[in-house]
Design a protein around this motif. Structure first.
Motif, mmCIF file in Angstrom:
data_model
loop_
_atom_site.group_PDB
_atom_site.id
_atom_site.type_symbol
_atom_site.label_atom_id
_atom_site.label_comp_id
_atom_site.label_asym_id
_atom_site.label_seq_id
_atom_site.Cartn_x
_atom_site.Cartn_y
_atom_site.Cartn_z
ATOM 1 N N ALA A 180 0.942 -1.195 -0.038
ATOM 2 C CA ALA A 180 -0.038 0.129 -0.004
ATOM 3 C C ALA A 180 0.873 1.307 0.093
ATOM 4 O O ALA A 180 0.443 2.472 -0.482
ATOM 5 N N ARG A 181 2.148 1.128 0.482
ATOM 6 C CA ARG A 181 3.033 2.437 0.569
ATOM 7 C C ARG A 181 4.044 2.454 -0.712
ATOM 8 O O ARG A 181 4.599 3.069 -0.783
ATOM 9 N N TYR A 182 3.752 1.518 -1.576
ATOM 10 C CA TYR A 182 4.576 1.590 -2.871
ATOM 11 C C TYR A 182 3.787 2.601 -3.741
ATOM 12 O O TYR A 182 2.660 2.799 -3.591
ATOM 13 N N GLU A 183 4.514 3.306 -4.849
ATOM 14 C CA GLU A 183 3.955 4.224 -5.449
ATOM 15 C C GLU A 183 2.971 3.669 -6.205
ATOM 16 O O GLU A 183 1.788 4.686 -6.464
ATOM 17 N N ARG A 184 2.670 2.520 -6.756
ATOM 18 C CA ARG A 184 1.794 2.173 -8.024
ATOM 19 C C ARG A 184 1.278 0.705 -7.148
ATOM 20 O O ARG A 184 0.375 0.152 -7.786
ATOM 21 N N GLY A 185 1.428 0.673 -5.977
ATOM 22 C CA GLY A 185 0.704 -0.495 -5.220
ATOM 23 C C GLY A 185 1.541 -1.867 -6.020
ATOM 24 O O GLY A 185 2.686 -1.492 -6.523
ATOM 25 N N ILE A 186 0.830 -2.802 -5.783
ATOM 26 C CA ILE A 186 1.526 -4.040 -6.431
ATOM 27 C C ILE A 186 0.049 -5.093 -6.702
ATOM 28 O O ILE A 186 -0.556 -4.979 -6.206
ATOM 29 N N THR A 187 0.620 -5.747 -7.893
ATOM 30 C CA THR A 187 -0.131 -6.942 -8.428
ATOM 31 C C THR A 187 0.709 -7.998 -8.448
ATOM 32 O O THR A 187 1.761 -8.171 -9.288
ATOM 33 N N VAL A 188 0.231 -9.059 -7.678
ATOM 34 C CA VAL A 188 0.927 -10.286 -7.305
ATOM 35 C C VAL A 188 0.435 -11.336 -8.123
ATOM 36 O O VAL A 188 -0.744 -11.589 -7.766
ATOM 37 N N THR A 222 -4.497 -14.325 -8.287
ATOM 38 C CA THR A 222 -3.874 -12.674 -8.467
ATOM 39 C C THR A 222 -4.400 -12.133 -7.247
ATOM 40 O O THR A 222 -5.550 -11.987 -6.790
ATOM 41 N N TRP A 223 -3.293 -11.200 -6.926
ATOM 42 C CA TRP A 223 -3.777 -10.365 -5.773
ATOM 43 C C TRP A 223 -3.389 -8.745 -5.966
ATOM 44 O O TRP A 223 -2.266 -8.660 -6.466
ATOM 45 N N ARG A 224 -4.062 -7.755 -6.084
ATOM 46 C CA ARG A 224 -3.959 -6.620 -6.206
ATOM 47 C C ARG A 224 -4.212 -5.598 -4.977
ATOM 48 O O ARG A 224 -5.111 -5.517 -4.452
ATOM 49 N N VAL A 225 -2.992 -4.941 -4.619
ATOM 50 C CA VAL A 225 -3.160 -4.034 -3.578
ATOM 51 C C VAL A 225 -2.867 -2.397 -4.000
ATOM 52 O O VAL A 225 -2.020 -2.214 -4.698
ATOM 53 N N GLU A 226 -4.091 -1.632 -3.868
ATOM 54 C CA GLU A 226 -3.878 -0.119 -4.163
ATOM 55 C C GLU A 226 -2.992 0.441 -3.217
ATOM 56 O O GLU A 226 -3.087 0.164 -2.129
ATOM 57 N N PRO A 227 -2.040 1.475 -3.982
ATOM 58 C CA PRO A 227 -1.482 2.584 -3.042
ATOM 59 C C PRO A 227 -2.561 3.337 -2.065
ATOM 60 O O PRO A 227 -3.797 3.683 -2.723
ATOM 61 N N SER A 228 -2.132 3.386 -0.899
ATOM 62 C CA SER A 228 -2.941 3.952 0.054
ATOM 63 C C SER A 228 -2.423 4.239 1.519
ATOM 64 O O SER A 228 -1.226 3.580 1.623
ATOM 65 N N GLU A 229 -2.897 5.186 2.411
ATOM 66 C CA GLU A 229 -2.564 5.128 3.641
ATOM 67 C C GLU A 229 -2.951 3.726 4.305
ATOM 68 O O GLU A 229 -3.912 3.118 3.791
ATOM 69 N N VAL A 230 -2.234 3.511 5.349
ATOM 70 C CA VAL A 230 -2.346 2.444 6.114
ATOM 71 C C VAL A 230 -3.056 2.734 7.498
ATOM 72 O O VAL A 230 -2.281 3.712 8.267
ATOM 73 N N ASN A 231 -4.237 2.515 7.898
ATOM 74 C CA ASN A 231 -4.709 3.074 9.182
ATOM 75 C C ASN A 231 -4.102 2.251 10.439
ATOM 76 O O ASN A 231 -3.631 1.209 10.395
ATOM 77 N N ALA A 232 -4.096 2.648 11.618
ATOM 78 C CA ALA A 232 -3.625 2.353 12.758
ATOM 79 C C ALA A 232 -4.729 1.308 13.161
ATOM 80 O O ALA A 232 -5.899 1.244 12.939
ATOM 81 N N LEU A 233 -4.257 0.222 13.915
ATOM 82 C CA LEU A 233 -4.985 -0.783 14.433
ATOM 83 C C LEU A 233 -5.112 -0.643 15.858
ATOM 84 O O LEU A 233 -4.208 -0.325 16.398
ATOM 85 N N ASP A 234 -6.088 -1.153 16.345
ATOM 86 C CA ASP A 234 -6.361 -1.667 17.728
ATOM 87 C C ASP A 234 -7.139 -3.175 17.754
ATOM 88 O O ASP A 234 -8.336 -3.166 17.674
ATOM 89 N N VAL A 235 -6.435 -3.907 17.856
ATOM 90 C CA VAL A 235 -6.755 -5.508 17.707
ATOM 91 C C VAL A 235 -6.326 -6.291 18.638
ATOM 92 O O VAL A 235 -5.176 -6.256 19.228
ATOM 93 N N THR A 236 -7.218 -7.280 19.114
ATOM 94 C CA THR A 236 -6.791 -8.449 20.216
ATOM 95 C C THR A 236 -6.379 -9.562 19.263
ATOM 96 O O THR A 236 -7.184 -9.891 18.169
ATOM 97 N N VAL A 237 -5.232 -10.134 19.433
ATOM 98 C CA VAL A 237 -4.679 -11.379 18.720
ATOM 99 C C VAL A 237 -5.235 -12.606 19.137
ATOM 100 O O VAL A 237 -5.421 -12.936 20.339
#
Length: 430
Positions: A180-188, A222-237
């Protein structure tokens, strides 16, 4: 060198226990990477504290991420500018050696990676080749494995890559987590034989979506991630379901009952496959809001099972099969030859050494139960082998498990929890 030997305790009767599991290693490490990329402070509640997760924490801290403990149970992760120079100790942790290099491409400066001796033999070529294809500078020693250096430039162009992830789903997850922090995202795109442990990629996709990242997995492999900000998390594992295998199996082989509280009704963890596996082996399996309860007859049934998507269960399932009432076949796990050790060869050697009939196949094991006897169960610095040896020793007097401390990779308190279970004690929650 092995640090010690452990005389596996023998159950004097049916096990009756409640076992509180620590958090999932897979989820803890995915959340850590995403939190390092977040736009604000994240909180991980009840993360796993083990060698693998501490190696991940150390790697992120070396890159400039602040991680502190709060309330004795949680971690606060404060992202910052990723910088080098840095040296990353991967230990024997596949998550670290495959999740952190894509992140290191976003750092400014050189980041050097190395690990334990066996880690240098673990497959790395697909992810290093992919990183070069999306604009990351990778310097290696002529072999696509540890050690290597990422020359971070503070940004990664991104783009489309085609990889062969048939030896590890971690190659796909590692690329997706930072994309998500890559300039063009990624497609794998995957091109090759079947991808192992697909639930782990589903786990990665869900974790990304939890952080507000746009992921398109609608096209097969096939997996595509768009470039974007990443939100903070508050999660219980969630509890680590794969680490439940040997405890639940203890109920099966002793004719007892084991309850694991907090077992999620819905999960992406591959360890959830235990419910179907143990049911097929003749156990009574019950899941409700209180958790999972397994009861056994004392003699599991033989099984024909494909563990391709849950291969980390193979050592304990193999041990169960050696204690079954008939032959078993474990299939679809050729890729575990490249795990902490060659698990197929190790299981054949150690179970055969205790008297079982084990044939090593190209993608699994054929196991014929025979009377077992005591002996040393070697573990090859592999935490799952410790767990398998403990299970066999539960009903086979004289089994001595080599190097029990290696289980600290994912479950540092395993020996104490196991011994307390056998003794009928009620240990404090993990």
């Amino acid at each position: 060198m092995p640090s010690a030997e452990w005389a596996a305790p023998v159950a004097e009767g049916p096990i009756d226990a409640t076992v509180v599991l620590p958090g999932s290693k897979s989820l803890t490490n995915r959340y850590l990477v995403l939190a390092a990329l977040g736009r604000d402070v994240s909180r991980l509640r009840r993360p796993l504290r083990s060698r693998d997760t501490r190696l991940m924490v150390g790697a992120l801290q070396a890159l400039g991420v602040d991680i502190t403990e709060v309330d004795g149970t949680d971690w606060l992760i404060t992202p910052g500018d990723l910088t080098g120079p840095a040296s990353i100790d991967c230990g024997l942790a596949g998550n670290v050696m495959r999740f952190v290099p894509p992140l290191a491409g976003l750092a400014l400066g050189e980041v050097h990676f190395d690990g334990d001796a066996h880690a240098r033999r673990r497959p790395m070529a697909p992810i290093l080749t992919a990183l070069r294809a999306v604009g990351v500078s990778v310097e290696d020693t002529g072999s696509p494995a540890l050690p290597f250096t990422i020359a971070g430039r503070g940004a990664v162009p991104g783009g489309t890559v085609t990889i062969d992830a048939s030896t590890s789903s971690q190659f796909v997850s590692g690329l997706l987590l930072s994309a998500a922090r890559y300039e063009r995202g990624i497609t794998v795109r995957h091109a090759g034989q079947q991808v192992p442990s697909l639930p782990h990629i589903e786990m990665t996709v869900e974790a990304l979506r939890d952080a507000g990242v746009d992921v398109d997995d609608s096209q097969s492999l096939t997996w595509r991630v768009e470039p974007s900000e990443v939100n903070a998390l508050d999660v219980t594992v969630e509890p680590d379901l794969s680490n439940a295998a040997q405890f639940l199996a203890a109920a099966v082989v002793t004719g007892g009952r084991v309850h694991v509280p907090g077992w999620p009704v819905r999960t992406t963890q591959a360890g959830d496959a235990l419910r179907d596996i143990l049911d097929e082996m003749g156990a009574t399996v019950h899941l409700d809001r209180a958790g999972l309860t397994v009861s056994g007859s004392g003699r599991p049934s033989g099984i024909d099972v494909d563990l391709h998507d849950a291969s980390e269960l193979t050592p304990v399932v193999a041990a169960l099969c050696a204690l079954a009432d008939g032959p078993s076949l474990i299939r679809g796990v050729a890729h575990i030859r490249g795990h902490e050790t060659d698990r197929l060869a190790a299981l054949r050697t150690e179970l055969t050494g205790l008297g079982a009939g084990v044939e090593e196949l190209s993608d699994g094991l054929r196991i014929t139960p025979r009377p077992l006897h005591g002996g040393t169960f070697h573990t090859y610095a592999d935490h799952r082998m410790v767990m398998a040896g403990a299970l066999v020793g539960l009903v086979t007097p004289g089994v001595v498990v080599e190097d029990p401390d290696t289980v600290g990779k994912t479950m540092p308190d395993f020996v104490q929890l196991w011994s307390a279970m056998v003794a009928g004690e009620r240990p404090a929650p993990a």
